[in-house]
Design a protein around this motif. Sequence first.
Motif, PDB file in Angstrom:
ATOM      1  N   VAL A 204     -15.646  19.501 -41.248  1.00  0.00           N
ATOM      2  CA  VAL A 204     -14.829  20.477 -40.516  1.00  0.00           C
ATOM      3  C   VAL A 204     -13.526  21.120 -41.083  1.00  0.00           C
ATOM      4  O   VAL A 204     -13.579  22.248 -41.385  1.00  0.00           O
ATOM      5  N   GLN A 205     -12.976  20.224 -42.030  1.00  0.00           N
ATOM      6  CA  GLN A 205     -11.980  20.792 -42.882  1.00  0.00           C
ATOM      7  C   GLN A 205     -12.453  21.719 -43.931  1.00  0.00           C
ATOM      8  O   GLN A 205     -12.185  22.886 -44.329  1.00  0.00           O
ATOM      9  N   GLY A 206     -13.531  21.317 -44.433  1.00  0.00           N
ATOM     10  CA  GLY A 206     -14.172  22.251 -45.441  1.00  0.00           C
ATOM     11  C   GLY A 206     -14.840  23.486 -44.837  1.00  0.00           C
ATOM     12  O   GLY A 206     -14.506  24.536 -45.607  1.00  0.00           O
ATOM     13  N   ALA A 207     -15.194  23.431 -43.710  1.00  0.00           N
ATOM     14  CA  ALA A 207     -15.456  24.704 -43.142  1.00  0.00           C
ATOM     15  C   ALA A 207     -14.383  25.631 -42.850  1.00  0.00           C
ATOM     16  O   ALA A 207     -14.619  26.773 -43.008  1.00  0.00           O
ATOM     17  N   ARG A 208     -13.439  25.111 -42.301  1.00  0.00           N
ATOM     18  CA  ARG A 208     -12.035  25.843 -42.060  1.00  0.00           C
ATOM     19  C   ARG A 208     -11.652  26.480 -43.479  1.00  0.00           C
ATOM     20  O   ARG A 208     -11.307  27.589 -43.534  1.00  0.00           O
ATOM     21  N   ALA A 209     -11.702  25.651 -44.428  1.00  0.00           N
ATOM     22  CA  ALA A 209     -11.145  26.123 -45.646  1.00  0.00           C
ATOM     23  C   ALA A 209     -12.015  27.213 -46.252  1.00  0.00           C
ATOM     24  O   ALA A 209     -11.499  27.888 -47.075  1.00  0.00           O
ATOM     25  N   ALA A 210     -13.209  27.138 -45.978  1.00  0.00           N
ATOM     26  CA  ALA A 210     -14.242  27.990 -46.704  1.00  0.00           C
ATOM     27  C   ALA A 210     -14.053  29.567 -45.840  1.00  0.00           C
ATOM     28  O   ALA A 210     -14.777  30.471 -46.158  1.00  0.00           O
ATOM     29  N   GLY A 211     -13.401  29.429 -44.737  1.00  0.00           N
ATOM     30  CA  GLY A 211     -13.128  30.843 -43.933  1.00  0.00           C
ATOM     31  C   GLY A 211     -14.074  30.888 -42.882  1.00  0.00           C
ATOM     32  O   GLY A 211     -14.486  32.080 -42.133  1.00  0.00           O
ATOM     33  N   ALA A 212     -14.687  29.610 -42.215  1.00  0.00           N
ATOM     34  CA  ALA A 212     -15.793  29.939 -41.092  1.00  0.00           C
ATOM     35  C   ALA A 212     -14.906  30.682 -40.011  1.00  0.00           C
ATOM     36  O   ALA A 212     -13.914  30.330 -39.884  1.00  0.00           O
ATOM     37  N   LYS A 213     -15.896  31.239 -39.322  1.00  0.00           N
ATOM     38  CA  LYS A 213     -15.265  32.239 -37.874  1.00  0.00           C
ATOM     39  C   LYS A 213     -15.108  31.263 -37.047  1.00  0.00           C
ATOM     40  O   LYS A 213     -13.944  31.176 -36.015  1.00  0.00           O
ATOM     41  N   ARG A 214     -16.137  30.283 -36.865  1.00  0.00           N
ATOM     42  CA  ARG A 214     -16.029  29.324 -35.626  1.00  0.00           C
ATOM     43  C   ARG A 214     -16.481  27.726 -36.325  1.00  0.00           C
ATOM     44  O   ARG A 214     -17.593  27.981 -37.080  1.00  0.00           O
ATOM     45  N   VAL A 215     -15.748  26.853 -36.010  1.00  0.00           N
ATOM     46  CA  VAL A 215     -16.177  25.567 -36.460  1.00  0.00           C
ATOM     47  C   VAL A 215     -16.323  24.698 -35.347  1.00  0.00           C
ATOM     48  O   VAL A 215     -15.585  24.269 -34.384  1.00  0.00           O
ATOM     49  N   ILE A 216     -17.825  24.275 -35.012  1.00  0.00           N
ATOM     50  CA  ILE A 216     -18.059  23.620 -33.709  1.00  0.00           C
ATOM     51  C   ILE A 216     -18.354  22.155 -34.104  1.00  0.00           C
ATOM     52  O   ILE A 216     -19.043  21.776 -34.706  1.00  0.00           O
TER      53      ILE A 216
END
Length: 372
Positions: A204-216
């Motif tokens: 989850v942290q990685g997806a957020r840091a990579a700029g994901a629009k939505r993290v589910i």
Amino acid sequence: MPTTSRAAVLWGIGEDWKIEEVTLDDPKAGDVLVKMAYAGMCHSDEHAVTGDLPLGLPVIGGHEGSGVVEAVGPGVTSVSPGDHVSMSFIPSCGRCKWCSTGRQFLCDEGAKLFDIGMMSDGREAHHVKGQPVGRYAQIGSFSEYALISENSVVRVEPDLPLDVVALVSCGVATGFGSATERAGTKPGDNVAVIGIGGIGINAVQGARAAGAKRVIAIDPVEFKREQAMEFGATHTYSSVEEAMAAVPDLTWGDMCDRVVLSAGVVHGDMVEPALNLTAKDGTLVVTGLAPMVETDAQMNLFMFSMMNKEIKGTVFGSTNPRAQIPNLLSMYREGELKLDELITRRYPLEEINQGYVDMREGKNLRGVIDFT
């Protein structure tokens, strides 16, 4: 002179960890003796208890940890007594085909991870009750002292808290890299993470840091869904089925560009539901461990092919431990990565079994054994 240490030893499948007195040889060429500070209680060690990962027994548990170098053997150059170090259950020799081509997470020394003998020379250097004892992934961090290969330690800056240093040695690096490196998350992507434990929360942290629009974030435990929102998730669901009912509308029919499957125990029947969440031309990364003897995975091959999807495996998030461990700690230092918040509870070595009960009951993101 040999070192005596208390350690958590597994004697049989399905049994509790038992605190035993173990004897460690003096470090020889290529060896490092570490006085442990903290050990992370990773689900991977639970796989040894359940038998999903068959190991030679008895074995000292633990592969996630940090400590201070007590002594080194001849020829050791990367660390010295007094250095603070992170364990790295993925060794890196720097010389094999995989290391020399930038894929240190596949180092050939990994073939020795579950040998009883030392990685350096094969000798039996750990004993309990007069018999040789193995170490999980050649680490054995559930012990006051660890005798390990120089290839399995990474020096870190001494001002960094050793409790968070322990976490980046496995769970954080594996989860973060699963989303950023192996899945290849890009800004604007929709990302789903199935299973929000010590690995999934960091995906989850990685997806957020990579700029994901939505993290589910998907997990049946309410506490973990709540924590996922604190670590960067935008939406949470209690099951893949619940997510499947909402994600089509949420993503305007696109589904998820990247899906990370990080359940505590992965089974073959989880693959098809995860692929159903995955967008056309999307990527499913299987990060969680499956029982070693399972060989079947259920999936619709027609849809897999026609929708141009891909499934990838990963170990250590497909990253180089000697680069990624300092990188993640640098992000922590700059306030870009949450590590303190990952530690739900701390346990003395004597309470290791309670720590694993709490993990099974979904009470912890990460429990740590505190040797300090």
